[in-house]
Design a protein around this motif. Structure first.
Motif, PDB file in Angstrom:
ATOM      1  N   PHE A  35       0.833  -1.204   0.000  1.00  0.00           N
ATOM      2  CA  PHE A  35       0.000   0.000   0.000  1.00  0.00           C
ATOM      3  C   PHE A  35       0.868   1.255   0.000  1.00  0.00           C
ATOM      4  O   PHE A  35       0.648   2.183  -0.792  1.00  0.00           O
ATOM      5  N   LEU A  36       1.866   1.292   0.865  1.00  0.00           N
ATOM      6  CA  LEU A  36       2.731   2.461   0.943  1.00  0.00           C
ATOM      7  C   LEU A  36       3.538   2.660  -0.341  1.00  0.00           C
ATOM      8  O   LEU A  36       3.806   3.796  -0.745  1.00  0.00           O
ATOM      9  N   SER A  37       3.900   1.574  -1.007  1.00  0.00           N
ATOM     10  CA  SER A  37       4.595   1.695  -2.296  1.00  0.00           C
ATOM     11  C   SER A  37       3.696   2.339  -3.342  1.00  0.00           C
ATOM     12  O   SER A  37       4.139   3.193  -4.120  1.00  0.00           O
ATOM     13  N   TRP A  38       2.429   1.929  -3.377  1.00  0.00           N
ATOM     14  CA  TRP A  38       1.488   2.552  -4.314  1.00  0.00           C
ATOM     15  C   TRP A  38       1.293   4.026  -3.969  1.00  0.00           C
ATOM     16  O   TRP A  38       1.178   4.879  -4.872  1.00  0.00           O
ATOM     17  N   ILE A  39       1.260   4.362  -2.685  1.00  0.00           N
ATOM     18  CA  ILE A  39       1.099   5.753  -2.270  1.00  0.00           C
ATOM     19  C   ILE A  39       2.319   6.572  -2.692  1.00  0.00           C
ATOM     20  O   ILE A  39       2.176   7.715  -3.158  1.00  0.00           O
ATOM     21  N   ARG A  40       3.521   6.019  -2.556  1.00  0.00           N
ATOM     22  CA  ARG A  40       4.724   6.728  -3.014  1.00  0.00           C
ATOM     23  C   ARG A  40       4.652   7.000  -4.514  1.00  0.00           C
ATOM     24  O   ARG A  40       5.003   8.084  -4.978  1.00  0.00           O
ATOM     25  N   THR A  41       4.195   6.010  -5.271  1.00  0.00           N
ATOM     26  CA  THR A  41       4.049   6.202  -6.710  1.00  0.00           C
ATOM     27  C   THR A  41       3.013   7.285  -6.995  1.00  0.00           C
ATOM     28  O   THR A  41       3.208   8.127  -7.880  1.00  0.00           O
ATOM     29  N   SER A  42       1.919   7.276  -6.259  1.00  0.00           N
ATOM     30  CA  SER A  42       0.888   8.296  -6.414  1.00  0.00           C
ATOM     31  C   SER A  42       1.448   9.683  -6.144  1.00  0.00           C
ATOM     32  O   SER A  42       1.189  10.635  -6.906  1.00  0.00           O
ATOM     33  N   LEU A  43       2.210   9.836  -5.077  1.00  0.00           N
ATOM     34  CA  LEU A  43       2.801  11.131  -4.754  1.00  0.00           C
ATOM     35  C   LEU A  43       3.781  11.587  -5.840  1.00  0.00           C
ATOM     36  O   LEU A  43       3.849  12.777  -6.168  1.00  0.00           O
ATOM     37  N   ALA A  44       4.525  10.646  -6.408  1.00  0.00           N
ATOM     38  CA  ALA A  44       5.442  10.994  -7.499  1.00  0.00           C
ATOM     39  C   ALA A  44       4.674  11.487  -8.722  1.00  0.00           C
ATOM     40  O   ALA A  44       5.088  12.448  -9.385  1.00  0.00           O
ATOM     41  N   LEU A  45       3.549  10.844  -9.031  1.00  0.00           N
ATOM     42  CA  LEU A  45       2.731  11.290 -10.165  1.00  0.00           C
ATOM     43  C   LEU A  45       2.151  12.671  -9.908  1.00  0.00           C
ATOM     44  O   LEU A  45       2.117  13.526 -10.815  1.00  0.00           O
ATOM     45  N   LEU A  46       1.688  12.922  -8.692  1.00  0.00           N
ATOM     46  CA  LEU A  46       1.152  14.238  -8.337  1.00  0.00           C
ATOM     47  C   LEU A  46       2.241  15.307  -8.450  1.00  0.00           C
ATOM     48  O   LEU A  46       2.008  16.390  -9.014  1.00  0.00           O
ATOM     49  N   ALA A  47       3.423  15.010  -7.943  1.00  0.00           N
ATOM     50  CA  ALA A  47       4.535  15.957  -8.043  1.00  0.00           C
ATOM     51  C   ALA A  47       4.922  16.178  -9.504  1.00  0.00           C
ATOM     52  O   ALA A  47       5.227  17.307  -9.909  1.00  0.00           O
ATOM     53  N   GLY A  48       4.887  15.111 -10.299  1.00  0.00           N
ATOM     54  CA  GLY A  48       5.182  15.244 -11.723  1.00  0.00           C
ATOM     55  C   GLY A  48       4.178  16.129 -12.432  1.00  0.00           C
ATOM     56  O   GLY A  48       4.543  16.936 -13.293  1.00  0.00           O
ATOM     57  N   GLY A  49       2.910  15.996 -12.093  1.00  0.00           N
ATOM     58  CA  GLY A  49       1.882  16.846 -12.692  1.00  0.00           C
ATOM     59  C   GLY A  49       2.089  18.313 -12.373  1.00  0.00           C
ATOM     60  O   GLY A  49       1.982  19.179 -13.250  1.00  0.00           O
ATOM     61  N   VAL A  50       2.422  18.591 -11.126  1.00  0.00           N
ATOM     62  CA  VAL A  50       2.690  19.975 -10.730  1.00  0.00           C
ATOM     63  C   VAL A  50       3.941  20.482 -11.441  1.00  0.00           C
ATOM     64  O   VAL A  50       3.968  21.609 -11.952  1.00  0.00           O
ATOM     65  N   ALA A  51       4.982  19.658 -11.512  1.00  0.00           N
ATOM     66  CA  ALA A  51       6.229  20.064 -12.160  1.00  0.00           C
ATOM     67  C   ALA A  51       6.032  20.333 -13.651  1.00  0.00           C
ATOM     68  O   ALA A  51       6.569  21.302 -14.189  1.00  0.00           O
ATOM     69  N   VAL A  52       5.272  19.485 -14.329  1.00  0.00           N
ATOM     70  CA  VAL A  52       5.024  19.694 -15.755  1.00  0.00           C
ATOM     71  C   VAL A  52       4.339  21.037 -15.977  1.00  0.00           C
ATOM     72  O   VAL A  52       4.721  21.806 -16.866  1.00  0.00           O
ATOM     73  N   GLU A  53       3.349  21.334 -15.178  1.00  0.00           N
ATOM     74  CA  GLU A  53       2.621  22.594 -15.351  1.00  0.00           C
ATOM     75  C   GLU A  53       3.494  23.797 -14.998  1.00  0.00           C
ATOM     76  O   GLU A  53       3.440  24.829 -15.660  1.00  0.00           O
ATOM     77  N   ALA A  54       4.317  23.667 -13.965  1.00  0.00           N
ATOM     78  CA  ALA A  54       5.078  24.810 -13.479  1.00  0.00           C
ATOM     79  C   ALA A  54       6.390  25.048 -14.220  1.00  0.00           C
ATOM     80  O   ALA A  54       6.839  26.190 -14.317  1.00  0.00           O
ATOM     81  N   LEU A  55       6.995  24.003 -14.753  1.00  0.00           N
ATOM     82  CA  LEU A  55       8.371  24.135 -15.239  1.00  0.00           C
ATOM     83  C   LEU A  55       8.580  23.912 -16.729  1.00  0.00           C
ATOM     84  O   LEU A  55       9.723  23.944 -17.180  1.00  0.00           O
ATOM     85  N   THR A  56       7.544  23.667 -17.482  1.00  0.00           N
ATOM     86  CA  THR A  56       7.758  23.322 -18.893  1.00  0.00           C
ATOM     87  C   THR A  56       7.118  24.312 -19.862  1.00  0.00           C
ATOM     88  O   THR A  56       6.773  23.939 -20.978  1.00  0.00           O
ATOM     89  N   GLN A  57       7.007  25.581 -19.486  1.00  0.00           N
ATOM     90  CA  GLN A  57       6.398  26.566 -20.375  1.00  0.00           C
ATOM     91  C   GLN A  57       7.174  26.710 -21.689  1.00  0.00           C
ATOM     92  O   GLN A  57       6.573  26.920 -22.741  1.00  0.00           O
ATOM     93  N   GLN A  58       8.503  26.614 -21.653  1.00  0.00           N
ATOM     94  CA  GLN A  58       9.310  26.770 -22.861  1.00  0.00           C
ATOM     95  C   GLN A  58       9.410  25.483 -23.680  1.00  0.00           C
ATOM     96  O   GLN A  58       9.883  25.502 -24.808  1.00  0.00           O
ATOM     97  N   ILE A  59       8.975  24.380 -23.133  1.00  0.00           N
ATOM     98  CA  ILE A  59       9.123  23.093 -23.826  1.00  0.00           C
ATOM     99  C   ILE A  59       7.855  22.700 -24.566  1.00  0.00           C
ATOM    100  O   ILE A  59       7.917  22.272 -25.723  1.00  0.00           O
ATOM    101  N   PHE A  60       6.698  22.828 -23.923  1.00  0.00           N
ATOM    102  CA  PHE A  60       5.435  22.359 -24.495  1.00  0.00           C
ATOM    103  C   PHE A  60       4.472  23.511 -24.735  1.00  0.00           C
ATOM    104  O   PHE A  60       4.475  24.502 -24.013  1.00  0.00           O
ATOM    105  N   GLU A  61       3.639  23.325 -25.722  1.00  0.00           N
ATOM    106  CA  GLU A  61       2.534  24.255 -25.953  1.00  0.00           C
ATOM    107  C   GLU A  61       1.595  24.184 -24.738  1.00  0.00           C
ATOM    108  O   GLU A  61       1.531  23.158 -24.066  1.00  0.00           O
ATOM    109  N   PRO A  62       0.845  25.264 -24.480  1.00  0.00           N
ATOM    110  CA  PRO A  62      -0.033  25.266 -23.302  1.00  0.00           C
ATOM    111  C   PRO A  62      -1.011  24.089 -23.258  1.00  0.00           C
ATOM    112  O   PRO A  62      -1.227  23.511 -22.187  1.00  0.00           O
TER     113      PRO A  62
END
Length: 127
Positions: A35-62
């Protein structure tokens, strides 16, 4: 598990876990670690989603950036909820000596990763 007065189990624990007999603690702890392993993966996906939105303005179209972020955030949310449901279903199976349920969150995670990969491939080829 027997209640304090020697009768059948009562209370929230019996309602949530569905009764049955207490399994070997090693199995319960292994279920918790998974269960905790799945939760760690979930947190990584959530952090990735925030990072993509916050840090990739010059890489991807909106649109692509928002799509990737939303897919990652939704996948992280579904994975966290699915991890709890999986933990509960396995715990109940252990308590009633039933076969373990199929993992429904693994195919969901695979499908989500495939969607993200396709979006990234299309964005790279067009970019």
């Amino acid at each position: 598990m027997i209640s304090q007065d020697g009768g059948p189990p009562r209370g929230w624990r019996a309602r949530v876990l569905g009764g049955g007999t207490e399994p070997d603690p090693r199995f319960t702890l292994a279920n918790e670690r998974t269960f905790l392993s799945w939760i760690r993966t979930s947190l990584a996906l959530l952090a990735g989603g925030v990072a993509v939105e916050a840090l990739t303005q010059q890489i991807f179209e909106p649109f692509v950036r928002t799509l990737l972020a939303v897919v990652l955030l939704v996948l992280g949310t579904l994975l966290a909820a699915g991890a709890f449901v999986r933990w509960l279903r396995i715990e109940r199976s252990l308590r009633h000596s039933r076969p373990l349920p199929l993992p429904l969150i693994a195919p969901m995670l695979g499908l989500g990763a495939a969607i993200i990969s396709v979006v990234l491939i299309i964005a790279i080829v067009q970019g």
